[in-house]
Enzyme design. Structure first.
Site, PDB file in Angstrom:
ATOM      1  N   HIS A 134       1.653   3.560   4.612  1.00 38.81           N
ATOM      2  CA  HIS A 134       0.727   4.474   3.955  1.00 38.81           C
ATOM      3  C   HIS A 134       1.229   5.917   4.038  1.00 38.81           C
ATOM      4  CE1 HIS A 134      -2.937   1.548   4.490  1.00 38.81           C
ATOM      5  NE2 HIS A 134      -1.859   0.955   4.012  1.00 38.81           N
ATOM      6  N   SER A 180       0.809  -1.215   0.000  1.00 32.84           N
ATOM      7  CA  SER A 180       0.000   0.000   0.000  1.00 32.84           C
ATOM      8  C   SER A 180       0.846   1.271   0.000  1.00 32.84           C
ATOM      9  CB  SER A 180      -0.934   0.011   1.215  1.00 32.84           C
ATOM     10  OG  SER A 180      -1.853  -1.061   1.147  1.00 32.84           O
TER      11      SER A 180
END
Length: 287
Positions: A238, A192
């Site tokens: 992230h 991610s």
């Protein structure tokens, strides 16, 4: 005090304008604007560089970041990245030990492998391999949907090489930040990080093109809420990827045209060096 004047249209020097061609960035007036899928282009870029009085190569249409527009499949890098992520996911399903060997972890004893593992133990490759790992179907489905939705536009507007650099450096930055902040025995799937880099880059690109910012801001906000609301999510990847994506994309689409390549290279080098320094310092602290 004399008011600053706008630049003149390159074809009509006496006509001031605040609009520039999204490809070559030359100022163009209302009469010279050619509506394109993204912004406006000048007549020469629309005609593929003909009729300018300069060499064809010098006026070849380029992306907003200065990359050369290539013929053929427009989103080949995006599709290759999606295919690679899917392949690694399927291999991990068939052979779960593959995930243990490639997941991002700082320094720990793995009872399944029967030995000490981790980046601090010399397995630096985990910083990169973890960028393509997903554990659950919902995880890879969400990431690949974002990659498909965002990647195509970014690849078109940045060019293949710059887009790939953005993806990889954002993922590496996410891995480095995870390595720095997370517990040394905490395993992390860092795919991610690269996706959040694309989110950050899309924010910068939409701002540069004067597009409606509300949809992408809402998308970023929703993903950040999910990041911190759900347990077991590597929020460090992230945030690290998002920041790297913002920095790299800003340099790619807002740098001065005359020194564009230098500014872009410096931004990419900065992110890479910071990631490597972070890894070295964390490794020294763990060992």
């Amino acid at each position: 005090m004399e008011q600053a004047r706008l630049p003149g249209c390159y074809r009509h020097p006496g006509v001031e304008t605040g609009v520039r061609c999204t490809r070559c960035e030359r100022p163009i007036c209302h009469a010279c604007m050619v509506d394109a899928s993204v912004g406006f282009q000048c007549p020469e870029c629309v005609r593929d560089g003909s009729g300018t009085g300069h060499s064809r190569a010098a006026n070849q249409p380029r992306t907003i970041a200065g990359g050369r527009i290539t013929a053929g499949h427009p989103h080949v890098v995006t599709h290759v990245l999606i295919g690679l992520n899917l392949l690694v996911f399927l291999l991990g399903r068939v052979n779960p030990a593959l995930v243990d060997e490639t997941v991002l972890i700082g320094f720990a004893f793995d009872p399944d492998l029967g030995r000490v593992v981790g980046v601090a133990d010399g397995e630096w490759y985990r910083l990169v391999t973890s960028m393509f790992l997903h554990q659950e179907i919902w995880h890879i489905a969400g990431n690949m949907l974002l990659l498909w939705l965002l990647g195509g536009t970014l690849e078109t507007e940045l060019g293949r090489a710059r887009y790939l650099a953005l993806y990889l450096l954002s993922g590496l930055a996410g891995s480095a930040f995870t390595y720095l902040v997370a517990a040394e025995n905490q395993g992390s799937l860092g795919a991610s990080g690269a996706i959040y880099g694309l989110l950050g880059a899309t924010v910068v690109l939409m701002r540069r093109l004067n597009r409606d910012m509300r949809p992408i801001i809402a998308l970023v906000a929703i993903n950040l809420v999910i990041t911190f609301a759900r347990e077991g999510i590597a929020w460090e990847a992230h945030i690290g990827g998002l920041i790297a994506g913002l920095v790299i994309a800003y340099a790619m689409v807002t740098g001065p045209r005359e020194r564009r390549a230098l500014v872009q290279g410096a931004a990419c080098a900065l992110v890479l060096v910071l990631a490597l320094v972070t890894v070295v310092l964390r490794t020294a602290a763990l060992t």
